[in-house]
Design an enzyme around this catalytic site. Structure first.
Site, PDB file in Angstrom:
ATOM      1  N   SER A 101      24.427 -44.732  39.280  1.00  0.00           N
ATOM      2  CA  SER A 101      23.942 -43.447  39.792  1.00  0.00           C
ATOM      3  C   SER A 101      22.825 -42.897  38.914  1.00  0.00           C
ATOM      4  O   SER A 101      22.722 -43.199  37.726  1.00  0.00           O
ATOM      5  CB  SER A 101      25.081 -42.430  39.851  1.00  0.00           C
ATOM      6  OG  SER A 101      26.202 -42.962  40.498  1.00  0.00           O
TER       7      SER A 101
HETATM    8  N1  SAH Z   1      30.097 -44.914  38.795  1.00  0.00           N
HETATM    9  C1  SAH Z   1      29.212 -46.019  38.981  1.00  0.00           C
HETATM   10  C2  SAH Z   1      28.491 -45.949  40.312  1.00  0.00           C
HETATM   11  C3  SAH Z   1      28.558 -47.261  41.007  1.00  0.00           C
HETATM   12  S1  SAH Z   1      28.126 -47.272  42.709  1.00  0.00           S
HETATM   13  C4  SAH Z   1      28.229 -46.142  37.830  1.00  0.00           C
HETATM   14  O1  SAH Z   1      28.166 -45.229  36.988  1.00  0.00           O
HETATM   15  O2  SAH Z   1      27.548 -47.157  37.735  1.00  0.00           O
HETATM   16  C5  SAH Z   1      29.703 -47.105  43.484  1.00  0.00           C
HETATM   17  C6  SAH Z   1      30.724 -48.170  43.206  1.00  0.00           C
HETATM   18  O3  SAH Z   1      31.855 -47.897  44.044  1.00  0.00           O
HETATM   19  C7  SAH Z   1      30.310 -49.599  43.520  1.00  0.00           C
HETATM   20  O4  SAH Z   1      30.465 -50.395  42.385  1.00  0.00           O
HETATM   21  C8  SAH Z   1      31.272 -50.036  44.629  1.00  0.00           C
HETATM   22  O5  SAH Z   1      31.642 -51.401  44.559  1.00  0.00           O
HETATM   23  C9  SAH Z   1      32.453 -49.122  44.370  1.00  0.00           C
HETATM   24  N2  SAH Z   1      33.333 -48.906  45.526  1.00  0.00           N
HETATM   25  C10 SAH Z   1      32.987 -48.711  46.820  1.00  0.00           C
HETATM   26  N3  SAH Z   1      34.084 -48.547  47.582  1.00  0.00           N
HETATM   27  C11 SAH Z   1      35.157 -48.640  46.748  1.00  0.00           C
HETATM   28  C12 SAH Z   1      36.567 -48.550  46.930  1.00  0.00           C
HETATM   29  N4  SAH Z   1      37.117 -48.371  48.130  1.00  0.00           N
HETATM   30  N5  SAH Z   1      37.371 -48.680  45.843  1.00  0.00           N
HETATM   31  C13 SAH Z   1      36.834 -48.893  44.607  1.00  0.00           C
HETATM   32  N6  SAH Z   1      35.508 -48.984  44.375  1.00  0.00           N
HETATM   33  C14 SAH Z   1      34.681 -48.861  45.432  1.00  0.00           C
END
Ligand code: SAH
Length: 221
Positions: free
Chosen positions: A69
């Protein structure tokens, strides 16, 4: 070659200080959030080829169609989460690169972070342990319905957007606990919402438009 915690040029403390200046100019005020973001090596959470862009206010690809993000959003969500009280125990949905978890772990007692894509979780685990952050538990699971075993949580942070927030997640909040989530369709406008649980009701606040990857179901090995 492994990157180092103290880099040079675009990955240096000066680059982080400039990022903090920009966060302040965008309205982030909480000194605790600014301090932690100024001290956390975001370049370690992205591919080496993108490290020179790590302190720009942009989301960057981390593989598997996912992104780390934007710093402003991480700051905004963290600020809203700790605004009233510092939560003790926080659940994050979507570990991704591990950056948001790293920020939270420096401000709260314990972070439990769920990720559905195993290789992302592995990489995050490596960086977080390299940073010496040991108050984070990572789980490889579809976190749509949270992680009831460790509930209640004083804070829940979603870093992927559901169309609506599942009741199961709201019920894992402690009294006074807060949930922050982008809500809405991938191709439509999403809003960042903050929900506070009280004895009588769940209070919802809209913090403005955002763009996040969607919350998906199932697990990827
Ligand atoms: N907090 C992260 C943002 C990553 S983007 C950072 O600081 O880098 C969002 C993430 O959510 C992705 O890695 C994706 O694989 C995960 N995601 C999406 N749906 C999900 C679910 N149902 N359960 C767990 N993770 C999920």
């Amino acid at each position: 070659m492994r990157q180092h915690l103290t880099g040079i040029g675009m990955t240096s403390q000066r680059a982080r200080d400039r990022m903090v200046q920009r966060l302040m100019a965008s309205g982030i005020r909480d000194p605790r959030v600014l301090e932690v973001m100024g001290a956390t090596p975001r370049h370690l959470f992205v591919d080496e080829a993108l490290a020179h862009q790590a302190y720009e206010n942009i989301a960057l690809p981390i593989g598997f169609g996912q992104t780390i993000s934007q710093p402003y959003i991480v700051a905004r969500m963290t600020e809203a989460l700790i605004q009233r009280d510092i939560p003790q125990r926080v659940l994050e949905l979507g570990t991704g690169s591990g950056y948001q978890a790293a920020i939270l772990a420096q401000l709260v007692d314990r972070v439990i972070s769920l990720e559905r894509v195993r290789p992302l979780q592995r990489r995050a685990r490596e960086v977080l342990s390299q940073m010496g952050l040991h108050n984070i538990s990572l789980r490889h699971v579809d976190g749509t319905l949270g992680w009831p075993e460790h509930a209640p949580y004083d804070g829940i942070v979603l870093t992927a957007a559901p169309r609506r927030i599942p009741d199961a997640l709201l019920l894992q909040l402690s009294m006074g606990g807060r949930l922050l989530a982008p809500v809405g369709d991938e191709h439509d406008t999403q809003s960042l919402v903050c929900i506070t649980r009280t004895e009588r009701a769940f209070f919802k606040e809209n913090l403005g438009p955002v763009t996040f990857v969607p919350l998906l179901s199932g697990e990827i090995l």
